[in-house]
Design an enzyme around this catalytic site. Structure first.
Site, PDB file in Angstrom:
ATOM      1  N   GLY A 254       0.902  -1.276   0.087  1.00 38.97           N
ATOM      2  CA  GLY A 254      -0.134  -0.136   0.145  1.00 38.97           C
ATOM      3  C   GLY A 254       0.931   1.290  -0.041  1.00 38.97           C
ATOM      4  O   GLY A 254       2.038   1.030  -0.401  1.00 38.97           O
ATOM      5  N   SER A 255       0.181   2.239   0.587  1.00 41.18           N
ATOM      6  CA  SER A 255       1.103   3.555   0.484  1.00 41.18           C
ATOM      7  C   SER A 255       2.106   3.526   1.553  1.00 41.18           C
ATOM      8  O   SER A 255       2.162   2.820   2.487  1.00 41.18           O
ATOM      9  CB  SER A 255       0.074   4.608   0.825  1.00 41.18           C
ATOM     10  OG  SER A 255      -0.706   4.512   2.059  1.00 41.18           O
ATOM     11  N   GLY A 259       2.829   2.270   5.347  1.00 41.33           N
ATOM     12  CA  GLY A 259       3.922   1.622   5.793  1.00 41.33           C
ATOM     13  C   GLY A 259       4.517   2.087   7.175  1.00 41.33           C
ATOM     14  O   GLY A 259       5.275   1.624   7.918  1.00 41.33           O
ATOM     15  N   GLU A 276       5.641  -3.332   1.006  1.00 41.12           N
ATOM     16  CA  GLU A 276       5.668  -3.068  -0.578  1.00 41.12           C
ATOM     17  C   GLU A 276       4.936  -1.654  -0.796  1.00 41.12           C
ATOM     18  O   GLU A 276       3.662  -1.658  -0.972  1.00 41.12           O
ATOM     19  CB  GLU A 276       5.002  -4.217  -1.412  1.00 41.12           C
ATOM     20  CG  GLU A 276       5.679  -5.347  -1.313  1.00 41.12           C
ATOM     21  CD  GLU A 276       7.086  -5.594  -2.316  1.00 41.12           C
ATOM     22  OE1 GLU A 276       7.116  -4.788  -2.929  1.00 41.12           O
ATOM     23  OE2 GLU A 276       7.492  -6.743  -2.063  1.00 41.12           O
ATOM     24  N   CYS A 310       1.944   0.813  -8.719  1.00 45.56           N
ATOM     25  CA  CYS A 310       3.137   1.110  -7.846  1.00 45.56           C
ATOM     26  C   CYS A 310       4.291   1.433  -8.827  1.00 45.56           C
ATOM     27  O   CYS A 310       4.786   2.416  -8.534  1.00 45.56           O
ATOM     28  CB  CYS A 310       3.366   0.101  -6.913  1.00 45.56           C
ATOM     29  SG  CYS A 310       3.472  -1.483  -7.530  1.00 45.56           S
TER      30      CYS A 310
HETATM   31  P1  NAD Z   1      -3.434   2.227   1.058  1.00 43.21           P
HETATM   32  O1  NAD Z   1      -2.155   2.584   1.892  1.00 43.21           O
HETATM   33  O2  NAD Z   1      -4.471   3.218   1.523  1.00 43.21           O
HETATM   34  O3  NAD Z   1      -4.066   0.878   1.463  1.00 43.21           O
HETATM   35  C1  NAD Z   1      -3.543  -0.357   1.490  1.00 43.21           C
HETATM   36  C2  NAD Z   1      -4.099  -1.362   2.534  1.00 43.21           C
HETATM   37  O4  NAD Z   1      -3.427  -0.964   3.661  1.00 43.21           O
HETATM   38  C3  NAD Z   1      -5.491  -1.308   2.544  1.00 43.21           C
HETATM   39  O5  NAD Z   1      -5.867  -2.718   2.590  1.00 43.21           O
HETATM   40  C4  NAD Z   1      -5.728  -0.721   4.016  1.00 43.21           C
HETATM   41  O6  NAD Z   1      -6.772  -0.993   4.488  1.00 43.21           O
HETATM   42  C5  NAD Z   1      -4.377  -1.209   4.703  1.00 43.21           C
HETATM   43  N1  NAD Z   1      -4.273  -0.206   5.768  1.00 43.21           N
HETATM   44  C6  NAD Z   1      -4.225   1.418   5.751  1.00 43.21           C
HETATM   45  N2  NAD Z   1      -3.841   1.856   6.746  1.00 43.21           N
HETATM   46  C7  NAD Z   1      -3.456   0.872   7.481  1.00 43.21           C
HETATM   47  C8  NAD Z   1      -3.139   0.788   8.913  1.00 43.21           C
HETATM   48  N3  NAD Z   1      -2.532   1.737   9.666  1.00 43.21           N
HETATM   49  N4  NAD Z   1      -2.673  -0.547   9.408  1.00 43.21           N
HETATM   50  C9  NAD Z   1      -2.862  -1.627   8.625  1.00 43.21           C
HETATM   51  N5  NAD Z   1      -3.511  -1.654   7.509  1.00 43.21           N
HETATM   52  C10 NAD Z   1      -3.739  -0.543   6.901  1.00 43.21           C
HETATM   53  O7  NAD Z   1      -3.161   2.266  -0.385  1.00 43.21           O
HETATM   54  P2  NAD Z   1      -4.177   1.967  -1.587  1.00 43.21           P
HETATM   55  O8  NAD Z   1      -4.683   3.270  -1.881  1.00 43.21           O
HETATM   56  O9  NAD Z   1      -5.083   0.852  -1.450  1.00 43.21           O
HETATM   57  O10 NAD Z   1      -3.179   1.421  -2.682  1.00 43.21           O
HETATM   58  C11 NAD Z   1      -2.319   2.459  -3.502  1.00 43.21           C
HETATM   59  C12 NAD Z   1      -0.676   2.604  -2.905  1.00 43.21           C
HETATM   60  O11 NAD Z   1      -0.295   1.267  -2.688  1.00 43.21           O
HETATM   61  C13 NAD Z   1       0.208   3.422  -3.690  1.00 43.21           C
HETATM   62  O12 NAD Z   1       0.864   4.365  -2.789  1.00 43.21           O
HETATM   63  C14 NAD Z   1       0.913   2.456  -4.522  1.00 43.21           C
HETATM   64  O13 NAD Z   1       2.089   2.814  -4.759  1.00 43.21           O
HETATM   65  C15 NAD Z   1       1.189   1.223  -3.254  1.00 43.21           C
HETATM   66  N6  NAD Z   1       1.314  -0.328  -3.758  1.00 43.21           N
HETATM   67  C16 NAD Z   1       2.458  -0.519  -3.856  1.00 43.21           C
HETATM   68  C17 NAD Z   1       2.814  -1.827  -4.507  1.00 43.21           C
HETATM   69  C18 NAD Z   1       4.334  -2.103  -4.297  1.00 43.21           C
HETATM   70  O14 NAD Z   1       4.413  -3.521  -4.591  1.00 43.21           O
HETATM   71  N7  NAD Z   1       5.147  -1.666  -3.975  1.00 43.21           N
HETATM   72  C19 NAD Z   1       1.837  -2.421  -5.145  1.00 43.21           C
HETATM   73  C20 NAD Z   1       0.610  -2.052  -5.147  1.00 43.21           C
HETATM   74  C21 NAD Z   1       0.483  -0.697  -4.612  1.00 43.21           C
END
Ligand code: NAD
Length: 539
Positions: A254-255, A259, A276, A310
């Site tokens: 995720g974002s 992380g 990731e 990503c």
């Molecule tokens: P996001 O960070 O909003 O959410 C991702 C996941 O994390 C969701 O399932 C969400 O419920 C969970 N989450 C959010 N806050 C959390 C917390 N405090 N504790 C535990 N879980 C939590 O991201 P998004 O909008 O769904 O996806 C887009 C982002 O993901 C972009 O920044 C993109 O670059 C990144 N991404 C990275 C990769 C990679 O492999 N590096 C792959 C796909 C997406």
């Protein structure tokens, strides 16, 4: 097999979604589960398709107590699964791959409906799952450890790899199912159980994958209950995985903001983390680049998935000698690329996931404009056949900037490509690396020295570095992930499997003496006729 904690409750599905879910086995799975799960305290999760903005399903969220129960069940499943021989574990993953192959068209379409990516990319995501299942099934006969030279006579040293425990997977909306498979296929052959918290924006595809997993498990037989389960809900359920002492490895995609929240919490309990996170990927276009090939590669990398990968290309660093030529051709592409219903043949750019994403894109463009950037595209588009107030289609934006502004250094998860000009390769590489993310990168050149410089220790600082192909669309055979604020994790191919196992170093003494390492002497008074560290071997 009883289900974990998932119940599909009251549905107001689009005509198109219901048959897909039925064929993929979701309704049947949910019906089976309904009796075993308490219906109290049901918070609802609304699922919207970005194609129209309409609600296509309402699901019951997993409660915290159900999530805890799923984790405990997974742990019990792990205690059984770890003793199953790896090639037999591989049979389950092979069967999962077969179910995915059979359901590919339906699951691919569901990915399109839930995330708005074009059909070809929806199908591509499922193909990626099939590929990793094939990889992992083969790996199940190739898990291996080293034998290492011992400094002591009549000793052997070796490494053994053991199953780790329960793996938690948190995934993002943009690859709603492939990311799970990168983790789960490896984790399962490594002898682990998996608890998955998919994005709250894409729970239907997760349910479909769970249904296919259960079909595969039923066919193979002997799979412990709760080996794989799905928790439906938002960040709170993710936190529950993060904090659970039962979760030995947490893989979070995720974002970078997510992380930042998750990393320190995992560190506090010394859990393994596989992060990731966001990227801000760049490509350098050199004077000798094949511009026809570069144009196609840049178009796919920057416009594919409507800029919501990503690995999306976000910065293009172009040599001044080819700048005018390439940018004028790119502007034509940006003005004319087909934006619209991702299910329609010919569409290359589907909708943004939601209004927040649209607002973030507009804010970034406004910031760039205020700093003097020249922008082609970026405006909202009405797509008559499907659109509505709640659907967000945009013309992708090509943004020429004179310097790497703060907005260029941030990841805006939308189709914005910033373009910069350079004169010397060193300057281009410095610009390239001068961001806090480090996921994917490319160079376009026919000059071997430039290509090798870019791939060298003083070149790209990313986890992925390519020559004459774009930044996105990685194959599963390589390890996937990035450096710096991208989190440092590696998933999928190569030796990424090692993270899902526990390494033990074994030293075996098959002699009669007890020499100590580093020549340490530790003599105890020998009993009459007894051996000492140095007493010679009887033979
Ligand atoms: P996001 O960070 O909003 O959410 C991702 C996941 O994390 C969701 O399932 C969400 O419920 C969970 N989450 C959010 N806050 C959390 C917390 N405090 N504790 C535990 N879980 C939590 O991201 P998004 O909008 O769904 O996806 C887009 C982002 O993901 C972009 O920044 C993109 O670059 C990144 N991404 C990275 C990769 C990679 O492999 N590096 C792959 C796909 C997406």
């Amino acid at each position: 097999m009883a289900l974990n904690t998932v119940v599909l409750e009251e549905l107001s599905l689009l005509e198109e979604v219901r048959p897909l879910l039925a064929r993929l086995g979701v309704e049947e799975m949910s019906a089976n589960a309904a009796g075993s799960v308490s219906q109290s305290s049901a918070a609802e999760l609304e699922v919207r398709t970005p194609i129209t903005g309409q609600v296509i399903a309402r699901l019951r969220e997993t409660s915290e107590s159900e999530a805890q129960e799923a984790i405990e069940t997974a742990y019990r499943a792990f205690l059984v699964w770890r003793n199953v021989p790896p090639p037999r574990r591989g049979e389950l993953v092979r069967a999962l791959g077969e179910e995915l192959r059979a359901g590919a068209a339906d699951l691919g379409r569901l990915v399109t409906l839930e995330t708005g990516k074009i059909l070809s990319e929806g199908l591509g995501e499922v193909q990626e799952m099939i590929d990793i299942c094939g990889f992992a099934a083969s790996l199940s006969r190739q898990l291996e450890g080293r034998t290492i030279a011992s400094e002591r006579a009549d000793h052997r040293m070796m490494e053994t790899w053991h199953p780790l425990g329960v793996v938690g997977v948190i995934s993002a909306f943009n690859f709603p199912v492939a990311v799970w498979s990168w983790n789960a296929a490896l984790a399962l052959v490594c002898g682990d159980a998996v608890v998955w918290k998919p994005s709250e924006k894409a729970p239907l595809t997760a349910l479909a994958v769970q249904a296919l997993f259960l079909r595969a498990a039923a066919k193979v037989g002997g799979v412990p209950e709760g080996l794989c389960s799905v928790l439906l809900g938002g960040a709170r359920l993710g936190e529950l995985l993060v904090d659970s002492p039962r979760i030995a490895l947490l893989s979070a995609t995720g974002s970078t903001a997510m992380g930042r929240a998750v990393g320190p919490r995992l560190a506090r309990r010394f859990a393994r983390a596989l992060l990731e996170l966001g990227g801000n990927n760049a490509a350098i276009v050199c004077p000798s680049a094949d511009l026809d090939l570069t144009l196609r590669a840049v178009a796919f990398a920057a416009l594919g998935t409507a800029g919501q990968r990503c690995t999306t290309l976000r910065r293009l660093i172009v040599h001044e000698s080819v700048y005018e030529d390439l940018i004028s051709r790119l502007q034509q592409v940006y003005r004319s690329v087909a934006v619209g219903d991702p299910r329609a043949a010919g569409t290359l750019v589907g909708p943004l996931i939601d209004e927040r994403s649209f607002a973030a894109m507009q804010a970034a463009l406004q910031e760039a404009r205020s700093a003097g950037a020249e922008i082609t595209g970026g405006e909202r588009i009405e797509v008559e056949a499907v659109g509505g107030e709640a659907a967000f289609y945009v013309r992708p934006a090509l943004v020429e900037v004179a310097a790497q502004l703060p907005v260029v250094k941030r990841e805006t998860f939308a189709p914005i490509l910033y373009v910069l000009k350079y004169r010397e390769l060193e300057e281009a590489i410095a610009l390239h690396n001068d961001v806090s993310q480090g996921l994917s990168s490319s160079i376009f050149t026919l000059n071997m020295r430039e290509a090798e410089r870019f791939l060298s220790a003083s070149g790209s600082d990313c986890g992925i570095a390519n020559v004459n192909i774009g930044t996105s669309g990685a194959e599963i055979g390589g390890a996937f992930g990035g450096e710096k604020e991208t989190g440092g994790g590696r998933e999928s191919g190569s030796d990424a499997w090692k993270q899902y196992m526990r390494r033990a170093t074994n030293t075996i003494n098959y002699g009669t003496r007890l020499p100590l390492a580093q020549g340490v002497s530790f003599e105890i008074e020998p009993a009459e006729g007894g051996a000492t560290n140095d007493s010679p071997n009887p033979e």
